[in-house]
Design a protein around this motif. Structure first.
Motif, PDB file in Angstrom:
ATOM      1  N   PRO A   1     -51.290 -74.707   5.990  1.00 47.66           N
ATOM      2  CA  PRO A   1     -50.621 -74.599   6.866  1.00 47.66           C
ATOM      3  C   PRO A   1     -49.924 -73.693   7.084  1.00 47.66           C
ATOM      4  O   PRO A   1     -50.586 -72.689   6.236  1.00 47.66           O
ATOM      5  CB  PRO A   1     -49.334 -75.386   4.978  1.00 47.66           C
ATOM      6  CG  PRO A   1     -50.157 -76.269   5.015  1.00 47.66           C
ATOM      7  CD  PRO A   1     -51.614 -75.968   4.699  1.00 47.66           C
ATOM      8  N   LEU A   2     -48.938 -73.242   7.844  1.00 47.74           N
ATOM      9  CA  LEU A   2     -48.727 -71.317   8.093  1.00 47.74           C
ATOM     10  C   LEU A   2     -47.940 -70.893   6.883  1.00 47.74           C
ATOM     11  O   LEU A   2     -48.287 -69.776   6.259  1.00 47.74           O
ATOM     12  CB  LEU A   2     -48.354 -71.250   9.441  1.00 47.74           C
ATOM     13  CG  LEU A   2     -48.782 -71.403  10.733  1.00 47.74           C
ATOM     14  CD1 LEU A   2     -47.050 -71.668  11.467  1.00 47.74           C
ATOM     15  CD2 LEU A   2     -49.700 -70.461  11.017  1.00 47.74           C
ATOM     16  N   THR A   3     -47.230 -71.326   6.242  1.00 47.86           N
ATOM     17  CA  THR A   3     -47.086 -71.130   4.417  1.00 47.86           C
ATOM     18  C   THR A   3     -48.053 -70.497   3.420  1.00 47.86           C
ATOM     19  O   THR A   3     -48.032 -70.207   2.576  1.00 47.86           O
ATOM     20  CB  THR A   3     -45.602 -72.536   4.162  1.00 47.86           C
ATOM     21  OG1 THR A   3     -46.247 -73.256   3.959  1.00 47.86           O
ATOM     22  CG2 THR A   3     -45.109 -72.439   4.860  1.00 47.86           C
ATOM     23  N   GLU A   4     -49.085 -71.398   3.602  1.00 48.45           N
ATOM     24  CA  GLU A   4     -50.173 -71.358   3.104  1.00 48.45           C
ATOM     25  C   GLU A   4     -50.547 -69.593   3.429  1.00 48.45           C
ATOM     26  O   GLU A   4     -51.515 -69.072   2.436  1.00 48.45           O
ATOM     27  CB  GLU A   4     -51.449 -72.142   2.546  1.00 48.45           C
ATOM     28  CG  GLU A   4     -50.172 -73.278   1.773  1.00 48.45           C
ATOM     29  CD  GLU A   4     -51.307 -75.143   1.762  1.00 48.45           C
ATOM     30  OE1 GLU A   4     -52.824 -74.021   1.501  1.00 48.45           O
ATOM     31  OE2 GLU A   4     -51.057 -75.741   1.511  1.00 48.45           O
ATOM     32  N   ARG A   5     -51.182 -69.710   4.512  1.00 51.00           N
ATOM     33  CA  ARG A   5     -51.710 -68.397   5.235  1.00 51.00           C
ATOM     34  C   ARG A   5     -51.248 -67.357   5.669  1.00 51.00           C
ATOM     35  O   ARG A   5     -51.535 -66.093   4.819  1.00 51.00           O
ATOM     36  CB  ARG A   5     -51.874 -68.557   6.692  1.00 51.00           C
ATOM     37  CG  ARG A   5     -53.339 -70.034   6.430  1.00 51.00           C
ATOM     38  CD  ARG A   5     -53.483 -70.743   8.476  1.00 51.00           C
ATOM     39  NE  ARG A   5     -53.687 -69.375   9.461  1.00 51.00           N
ATOM     40  CZ  ARG A   5     -53.407 -69.003  10.364  1.00 51.00           C
ATOM     41  NH1 ARG A   5     -52.596 -70.737  10.949  1.00 51.00           N
ATOM     42  NH2 ARG A   5     -53.905 -68.658  11.259  1.00 51.00           N
ATOM     43  N   PHE A   6     -49.488 -67.457   5.402  1.00 48.76           N
ATOM     44  CA  PHE A   6     -49.018 -66.303   4.843  1.00 48.76           C
ATOM     45  C   PHE A   6     -47.599 -66.280   4.443  1.00 48.76           C
ATOM     46  O   PHE A   6     -46.424 -66.623   4.254  1.00 48.76           O
ATOM     47  CB  PHE A   6     -48.025 -66.198   6.867  1.00 48.76           C
ATOM     48  CG  PHE A   6     -49.507 -65.896   7.805  1.00 48.76           C
ATOM     49  CD1 PHE A   6     -49.671 -64.523   7.779  1.00 48.76           C
ATOM     50  CD2 PHE A   6     -49.892 -66.705   8.377  1.00 48.76           C
ATOM     51  CE1 PHE A   6     -50.502 -64.400   8.574  1.00 48.76           C
ATOM     52  CE2 PHE A   6     -50.313 -66.219   9.893  1.00 48.76           C
ATOM     53  CZ  PHE A   6     -51.100 -65.827  10.006  1.00 48.76           C
ATOM     54  N   PRO A   7     -48.505 -66.622   2.922  1.00 50.02           N
ATOM     55  CA  PRO A   7     -46.782 -67.252   1.570  1.00 50.02           C
ATOM     56  C   PRO A   7     -45.616 -65.830   1.542  1.00 50.02           C
ATOM     57  O   PRO A   7     -45.127 -65.659   1.428  1.00 50.02           O
ATOM     58  CB  PRO A   7     -48.112 -67.214   0.925  1.00 50.02           C
ATOM     59  CG  PRO A   7     -49.385 -66.794   1.195  1.00 50.02           C
ATOM     60  CD  PRO A   7     -49.156 -66.424   2.193  1.00 50.02           C
ATOM     61  N   GLU A   8     -46.118 -64.900   2.140  1.00 45.81           N
ATOM     62  CA  GLU A   8     -45.354 -63.477   1.976  1.00 45.81           C
ATOM     63  C   GLU A   8     -44.256 -63.706   2.709  1.00 45.81           C
ATOM     64  O   GLU A   8     -43.376 -63.260   2.972  1.00 45.81           O
ATOM     65  CB  GLU A   8     -46.127 -62.652   1.868  1.00 45.81           C
ATOM     66  CG  GLU A   8     -46.769 -62.327   0.220  1.00 45.81           C
ATOM     67  CD  GLU A   8     -47.586 -60.903   0.042  1.00 45.81           C
ATOM     68  OE1 GLU A   8     -47.530 -60.058   0.932  1.00 45.81           O
ATOM     69  OE2 GLU A   8     -48.604 -61.025   0.014  1.00 45.81           O
TER      70      GLU A   8
END
Ligand SMILES: [Zn+2]
Length: 430
Positions: free
Chosen positions: A232-239
């Motif tokens: 998921p994008l939220t894991e790839r770009f957590p910041e």
């Protein structure tokens, strides 16, 4: 920083003689798109990796930075995601068309026009007759449905039915590519043959036959695969992203969005055609980003993928005037309201595509990207794989020299030619 991608499906095109040799993006009146190009930076993006067909599912998931060699699992798993079926790791998901077979011949891949309610009745009937602990059918849209085989082997040779209309169907029966897949292949061949005995007996098909319509007389499974391994994008770009959403009228894009960990927002009146609800989609994106949509998290979504299909459909129709209209509608009715909302305080002293609302409140800073997924040239009437132009704008960006948003101007952009996940990395980390 909030992030918004505005995706005009199939918007890129070729130089058109009747437009004095201009492309449609060059000819159309697009002040908001040009504003983004002039105040931001442009480049070209290769959205279709070598060896892949220029499908919207390939191009859109490449834009989000997914490596097609690792994640591409075919139509079945995308169908599953688009209708909300949560696949287990050993579930083999196949696109399951309801097709018209007459005698030995596959007449067509869609049994003419089939309404979703009709498809649903037939799929329920097949489940009553054929489903068991390993086999289950799910209703999709119109003639496009889903078949899930628990523990199925995906190493199968299947033929997309739209590739072989009018041909004898038996020569395209599903075959195993490896001996281990023979059990799955035999199971599927059996299901197809049993569907051909059952479906013509259903009252709905008898009624269609009486009315001179094509019967939905067989299932046709193809495009099998497993749940894609998409982080998921939220894991790839957590910041950058804790929550994100996708807005689209197209089930394939909805499916990709779900696998990418995005919430799906459905907008009333979003049709996927030229008559879509441009203003409603713009407002839905604004509401999601600002948290004024009741389903959005507190503080709003950090990322929205706003997909508009209209230009692609006009390109498939081969209609230059209609495609020009979809591009101008996207500009005036979707992009301008978004710029007016988010950038009015910034733009008031500078150049503005339209008069801005002077009562605008301070809003969170936003980074906006504008791009098509692939060209759908009107002269070609289908997708091509050429790199597409993109523009990125965010407050404080140092603009490059590009003044307009189009295929030629973007070649002179500061970002050059990007591929793989370079675009999404660049965009998300600003
Ligand atoms: Zn597309």
């Amino acid at each position: 920083m909030k992030h918004l991608i505005i995706l005009g499906d199939g918007m890129a095109d070729w130089h058109v003689p009747q437009l004095n040799g201009k492309t449609l993006l060059q000819y159309a009146d697009t002040p908001a798109m040009d504003w983004l190009a002039r105040h931001g930076c442009c480049g070209l993006l290769k959205t279709v990796p070598d060896g892949f067909h220029p499908g919207s599912e390939v191009a859109n998931s490449s834009i989000l930075g997914y490596d097609q060699h690792r994640v591409y699992e075919g139509r079945g798993p995308l169908e599953a995601a688009s209708i909300g079926v949560d696949l287990q790791p050993d579930d083999l998901a196949l696109r399951c068309n309801l097709v018209c077979v007459e005698g030995d011949i596959l007449k067509n891949h869609s049994c003419g026009r089939l309404e979703t309610e009709e498809g649903d009745q037939l799929i329920r009937f097949l489940n009553d007759q054929l489903a068991n602990e390993r086999v289950h059918f799910y209703t999709g849209v119109q003639y496009r449905h889903l078949l899930v085989i628990k523990g199925g082997d995906k190493r199968l040779r299947c033929t997309p039915p739209h590739d072989v209309p009018g041909q004898p169907w038996e020569q395209f029966e599903i075959q195993a590519e490896v001996p281990e897949a023979e059990e799955t292949a035999a199971l599927l061949r059996d299901l197809v043959r049993r569907s051909q005995e059952l479906l013509p007996t259903h009252p709905l098909n008898k009624e269609r036959a009486r009315e001179g319509k094509d019967m939905a007389s067989s299932i046709w499974p193809w495009g099998g695969g497993y749940r894609p391994q998409m982080t998921p994008l939220t894991e790839r770009f957590p910041e950058q992203i804790s929550h994100g959403a996708v807005i689209t009228a197209v089930d394939l894009i909805r499916g990709i969005g779900r696998y990418a960990g995005l919430r799906v927002i459905n907008v009333p009146g979003a049709t996927g055609l030229f008559d879509t609800n441009f203003e409603g989609k713009a407002q839905a994106a604004i509401d999601a980003l600002l948290g004024s949509d009741p389903d959005s998290p507190a503080g709003g979504e950090d990322f929205v993928y706003l997909h508009v299909e209209a230009s692609d459909e006009a390109g498939h129709d081969g209609s230059v005037p209609l495609k020009l209209q979809t591009i101008e509608d996207l500009d005036h009715r979707l992009i301008q309201p978004i710029l007016n909302k988010f950038l009015a305080p910034l733009l008031r002293d500078g150049e503005a595509p339209t008069p801005f609302d002077s009562s605008a409140q301070p809003l969170p800073p936003i980074s906006i990207a504008l791009l098509p997924d692939h060209p759908t040239p009107c002269a070609h009437r289908t997708h091509t794989a050429e790199p597409i132009p993109f523009a990125i704008y965010y407050p404080g960006i140092e603009p490059d020299s590009v003044q307009t948003f189009d295929e030629d101007a973007a070649k002179g952009g500061a970002y050059g030619l990007l591929e793989g996940d370079e675009f999404i990395q660049l965009f998300m980390t600003k």
